[in-house]
Design an enzyme around this catalytic site. Structure first.
Site, PDB file in Angstrom:
ATOM      1  N   GLU A 152     -77.791  12.371  80.328  1.00 52.21           N
ATOM      2  CA  GLU A 152     -78.048  12.965  79.029  1.00 52.21           C
ATOM      3  C   GLU A 152     -79.385  13.688  78.993  1.00 52.21           C
ATOM      4  O   GLU A 152     -80.347  12.946  78.397  1.00 52.21           O
ATOM      5  CB  GLU A 152     -77.707  11.898  78.030  1.00 52.21           C
TER       6      GLU A 152
ATOM      7  N   ASN B  35     -69.018   9.293  71.598  1.00 52.64           N
ATOM      8  CA  ASN B  35     -70.013   8.369  71.009  1.00 52.64           C
ATOM      9  C   ASN B  35     -70.082   8.905  69.541  1.00 52.64           C
ATOM     10  O   ASN B  35     -70.689   9.759  69.279  1.00 52.64           O
ATOM     11  CB  ASN B  35     -71.255   8.750  71.828  1.00 52.64           C
TER      12      ASN B  35
ATOM     13  N   SER C 114     -74.292  18.114  73.847  1.00 51.93           N
ATOM     14  CA  SER C 114     -73.752  19.147  73.190  1.00 51.93           C
ATOM     15  C   SER C 114     -72.381  19.602  74.095  1.00 51.93           C
ATOM     16  O   SER C 114     -72.258  20.706  74.299  1.00 51.93           O
ATOM     17  CB  SER C 114     -74.836  20.388  73.020  1.00 51.93           C
TER      18      SER C 114
ATOM     19  N   GLU D 194     -81.558   7.769  72.223  1.00 55.56           N
ATOM     20  CA  GLU D 194     -81.777   7.347  70.535  1.00 55.56           C
ATOM     21  C   GLU D 194     -82.370   5.883  70.572  1.00 55.56           C
ATOM     22  O   GLU D 194     -83.093   5.527  69.891  1.00 55.56           O
ATOM     23  CB  GLU D 194     -80.743   7.662  69.778  1.00 55.56           C
TER      24      GLU D 194
ATOM     25  N   GLY E  54     -77.608  16.913  70.738  1.00 55.84           N
ATOM     26  CA  GLY E  54     -77.486  17.252  69.475  1.00 55.84           C
ATOM     27  C   GLY E  54     -77.938  18.499  68.840  1.00 55.84           C
ATOM     28  O   GLY E  54     -78.425  18.703  68.062  1.00 55.84           O
TER      29      GLY E  54
HETATM   30  P1  PGA Z   1     -74.090  15.334  71.563  1.00 62.22           P
HETATM   31  O1  PGA Z   1     -74.415  13.749  71.768  1.00 62.22           O
HETATM   32  O2  PGA Z   1     -72.846  15.564  72.252  1.00 62.22           O
HETATM   33  O3  PGA Z   1     -74.025  15.441  70.305  1.00 62.22           O
HETATM   34  O4  PGA Z   1     -75.333  16.368  72.181  1.00 62.22           O
HETATM   35  C1  PGA Z   1     -74.250  13.289  72.997  1.00 62.22           C
HETATM   36  C2  PGA Z   1     -74.790  11.884  73.074  1.00 62.22           C
HETATM   37  O5  PGA Z   1     -75.807  11.639  72.571  1.00 62.22           O
HETATM   38  O6  PGA Z   1     -74.230  10.912  73.698  1.00 62.22           O
END
Ligand code: PGA
Length: 253
Positions: free
Chosen positions: A167, A9, A213, A97, A173
């Site tokens: 998630e 992503n 992450s 998000e 993030g």
């Molecule tokens: P991340 O994001 O790997 O940066 O934590 C995952 C996502 O939001 O799909």
């Protein structure tokens, strides 16, 4: 047999030249794939640009959202039909998000899901609890409500070949990953929950991705878990070598 899926992503990162460079590097790092499906999800405006560098590879292209309506008067939206026409195969839906910054609710996510299915795309439906919800012991209830919020509207059959990505919002993030045991426990719960919605066979076949992450150094442990069928990778998908390392960490049957 659930074929593992690793999805990158890219979120709202990179200009066109960055997207082309990353796709080029991915084509070099992942020239052929065995026992794993790989998809990258660039921003809409870069979808066309990454096609050429990925031609001849097994890396599929996905989008990060699609409209909740068919072609027509929806200023600023991108229809699932348009994505399918471009050669897009997957679409991420209900990302936290989107839920947080754009107030997407079950109704709109369910409508997007139906449009994606009608266009032959494979939806990757994201669910997951916040830290506050986890600390309050409500992770399972929240995730179940997010899944039922969609299936109540589209019906169990409406899930089709869609994929579910667990998630946890607190792991996205943040560099703070769920432990392999935490991920497995939630994935097992999600599969049990799906069994009551779509029956045992459907639930046993449905792919469940972990996101939050996921990195080259923690991917192998997470991907080794029985009910973790792949990953939805944000930050670490912006580095071709790292992303390839995550794909290589998928256990081979
Ligand atoms: P991340 O994001 O790997 O940066 O934590 C995952 C996502 O939001 O799909």
């Amino acid at each position: 047999m659930r074929t593992p899926l690793i999805a990158g992503n890219w979120k709202m990162n990179g200009l066109r030249s960055d997207a082309v460079r990353l796709a080029d590097e991915l084509a070099r790092h992942l020239p052929d794939l065995h026992g794993v499906e790989v998809v990258v999800c660039p921003p809409f405006v870069h979808l066309e640009a990454v096609k050429q560098p990925l031609t001849g590879t097994a890396i599929a292209i996905g989008a990060q959202n699609c409209a909740d309506a068919a072609l027509g008067a929806r200023t600023g939206e991108v229809a699932a039909e348009m994505l399918a026409d471009l050669g897009v195969r997957h679409v991420i839906l209900g990302h936290s998000e989107r839920r947080e910054y754009y107030a997407e609710d079950d109704r709109v996510i369910a409508a997007r899901y139906q449009r994606a299915m009608a266009s032959g795309l494979v939806p990757i439906l994201c669910v997951g609890e916040t830290l506050e919800q986890r600390d309050a012991g409500r992770s399972e209830a929240i995730v179940e409500a997010q899944i039922r919020g969609i299936t109540d509207l589209i019906g169990a059959d409406g899930l089709g070949a869609g994929v579910i990505a667990y998630e946890p919002v607190w792991a996205i993030g943040t560099g703070r990953t769920a432990s392999a045991e935490q991920a497995q426990s939630m994935h097992r719960f999600i599969r049990e929950c799906l069994a009551t919605i779509e029956g045992h066979d459907g639930a046993a076949e449905r792919r469940l991705l972990y996101g939050g992450s996921m990195k080259p150094d923690n991917a192998a442990k997470l991907l080794a878990m029985e009910d973790v069928d792949g990953g939805l990778v944000g930050g670490a998908s912006l580095n071709a070598e790292g992303f390839a390392a995550i794909c290589a960490a998928v256990p081979r049957g």
